[in-house]
Design a protein around this motif. Structure first.
Motif, PDB file in Angstrom:
ATOM      1  N   LEU A   9       0.834  -1.196   0.000  1.00  0.00           N
ATOM      2  CA  LEU A   9       0.000   0.000   0.000  1.00  0.00           C
ATOM      3  C   LEU A   9       0.869   1.246   0.000  1.00  0.00           C
ATOM      4  O   LEU A   9       0.628   2.184  -0.773  1.00  0.00           O
ATOM      5  CB  LEU A   9      -0.935   0.020   1.209  1.00  0.00           C
ATOM      6  CG  LEU A   9      -1.780   1.290   1.376  1.00  0.00           C
ATOM      7  CD1 LEU A   9      -2.675   1.533   0.161  1.00  0.00           C
ATOM      8  CD2 LEU A   9      -2.590   1.214   2.656  1.00  0.00           C
ATOM      9  N   TYR A  10       1.884   1.276   0.830  1.00  0.00           N
ATOM     10  CA  TYR A  10       2.806   2.412   0.875  1.00  0.00           C
ATOM     11  C   TYR A  10       3.411   2.657  -0.505  1.00  0.00           C
ATOM     12  O   TYR A  10       3.407   3.774  -1.010  1.00  0.00           O
ATOM     13  CB  TYR A  10       3.912   2.145   1.908  1.00  0.00           C
ATOM     14  CG  TYR A  10       5.082   3.090   1.785  1.00  0.00           C
ATOM     15  CD1 TYR A  10       5.024   4.365   2.321  1.00  0.00           C
ATOM     16  CD2 TYR A  10       6.240   2.705   1.100  1.00  0.00           C
ATOM     17  CE1 TYR A  10       6.094   5.243   2.189  1.00  0.00           C
ATOM     18  CE2 TYR A  10       7.306   3.575   0.966  1.00  0.00           C
ATOM     19  CZ  TYR A  10       7.229   4.839   1.518  1.00  0.00           C
ATOM     20  OH  TYR A  10       8.284   5.700   1.368  1.00  0.00           O
ATOM     21  N   ARG A  11       3.941   1.614  -1.112  1.00  0.00           N
ATOM     22  CA  ARG A  11       4.590   1.747  -2.416  1.00  0.00           C
ATOM     23  C   ARG A  11       3.600   2.241  -3.462  1.00  0.00           C
ATOM     24  O   ARG A  11       3.927   3.086  -4.299  1.00  0.00           O
ATOM     25  CB  ARG A  11       5.203   0.390  -2.817  1.00  0.00           C
ATOM     26  CG  ARG A  11       5.880   0.323  -4.154  1.00  0.00           C
ATOM     27  CD  ARG A  11       6.991   1.308  -4.480  1.00  0.00           C
ATOM     28  NE  ARG A  11       7.818   1.740  -3.400  1.00  0.00           N
ATOM     29  CZ  ARG A  11       8.283   2.989  -3.257  1.00  0.00           C
ATOM     30  NH1 ARG A  11       7.992   3.918  -4.143  1.00  0.00           N
ATOM     31  NH2 ARG A  11       9.038   3.325  -2.248  1.00  0.00           N
ATOM     32  N   GLU A  12       2.371   1.721  -3.461  1.00  0.00           N
ATOM     33  CA  GLU A  12       1.357   2.151  -4.432  1.00  0.00           C
ATOM     34  C   GLU A  12       0.998   3.627  -4.236  1.00  0.00           C
ATOM     35  O   GLU A  12       0.878   4.372  -5.211  1.00  0.00           O
ATOM     36  CB  GLU A  12       0.092   1.284  -4.325  1.00  0.00           C
ATOM     37  CG  GLU A  12       0.275  -0.134  -4.828  1.00  0.00           C
ATOM     38  CD  GLU A  12       0.548  -0.224  -6.316  1.00  0.00           C
ATOM     39  OE1 GLU A  12       0.060   0.625  -7.099  1.00  0.00           O
ATOM     40  OE2 GLU A  12       1.264  -1.161  -6.720  1.00  0.00           O
ATOM     41  N   LEU A  13       0.837   4.055  -2.980  1.00  0.00           N
ATOM     42  CA  LEU A  13       0.510   5.453  -2.708  1.00  0.00           C
ATOM     43  C   LEU A  13       1.632   6.386  -3.154  1.00  0.00           C
ATOM     44  O   LEU A  13       1.379   7.408  -3.807  1.00  0.00           O
ATOM     45  CB  LEU A  13       0.227   5.659  -1.219  1.00  0.00           C
ATOM     46  CG  LEU A  13      -1.091   5.116  -0.694  1.00  0.00           C
ATOM     47  CD1 LEU A  13      -1.126   5.192   0.835  1.00  0.00           C
ATOM     48  CD2 LEU A  13      -2.262   5.871  -1.299  1.00  0.00           C
ATOM     49  N   VAL A  14       2.854   6.041  -2.802  1.00  0.00           N
ATOM     50  CA  VAL A  14       3.988   6.889  -3.171  1.00  0.00           C
ATOM     51  C   VAL A  14       4.154   6.927  -4.686  1.00  0.00           C
ATOM     52  O   VAL A  14       4.339   7.993  -5.275  1.00  0.00           O
ATOM     53  CB  VAL A  14       5.283   6.410  -2.470  1.00  0.00           C
ATOM     54  CG1 VAL A  14       6.507   7.113  -3.031  1.00  0.00           C
ATOM     55  CG2 VAL A  14       5.174   6.636  -0.961  1.00  0.00           C
ATOM     56  N   SER A  15       4.080   5.779  -5.325  1.00  0.00           N
ATOM     57  CA  SER A  15       4.228   5.731  -6.785  1.00  0.00           C
ATOM     58  C   SER A  15       3.123   6.519  -7.484  1.00  0.00           C
ATOM     59  O   SER A  15       3.387   7.245  -8.443  1.00  0.00           O
ATOM     60  CB  SER A  15       4.226   4.278  -7.272  1.00  0.00           C
ATOM     61  OG  SER A  15       5.339   3.583  -6.754  1.00  0.00           O
TER      62      SER A  15
END
Length: 171
Positions: A9-15
């Protein structure tokens, strides 16, 4: 909750944030020679007339110094101007110039078009409202955690400095 799910989730939000920023900024630069940061400040001036530098900084969760630099560049370009704050002689009010208003009006159409292409055409209005609500809840929880930590003196927030340690040189 599974650690891997939170990391994903973190990676998807940042990306997503990076890709949205780059996509919108690319169009604004191409069509108006306008960085997204400058657009954001101009848009704020359009929707909330007469803010102080401090108000702009708080709206974007950035430092007063960084905000002042953005406003300096916009002022030098003739897009906004500072005037004396009638309620506080130590601060100034920032306002759009007619040229700034014209620029932000046009850029706003590009901004909205890009949001529609990148989000609105992919998600239903209900999904947009639901995701917006969840993100607002996450931000509020993070802000409360940061405030709690700041009050306890445990974690530095962006733009703050650690207290000097006696007997050690400052770094």
């Amino acid at each position: 909750m599974a650690d891997a799910d939170l990391k994903r989730l973190y990676r998807e939000l940042v990306s997503l944030e990076i890709e949205l920023w780059n996509g919108i900024e690319g169009r604004l630069r191409t069509e108006y020679d306008l960085p997204l940061t400058s657009f954001e400040v101009l848009h704020l001036l359009l929707t909330r007339p007469g803010p102080r530098i401090q108000d702009i900084a708080e709206a974007f969760s950035i430092t007063v110094g960084g905000t002042s630099k953005v406003v300096d560049r916009l002022e030098a370009a003739g897009l906004c101007e500072r005037r004396a704050n009638p309620d506080d002689r130590r601060s100034s009010i920032v306002e759009l110039t007619p040229e700034g208003r014209k620029l932000v009006d046009g850029a706003l159409k590009v901004f909205e078009d890009e949001l529609e292409l990148r989000i609105g055409s992919v998600m239903s209005e209900q999904s947009v409202r639901e995701v917006t609500s969840v993100l607002g809840t996450l931000r509020a929880a993070g802000q409360a955690l940061d405030a709690e930590r700041k009050a306890a003196g445990r974690t530095l927030l962006p733009g703050t400095r650690a207290p000097k340690q006696h007997g050690r040189p400052a770094s």
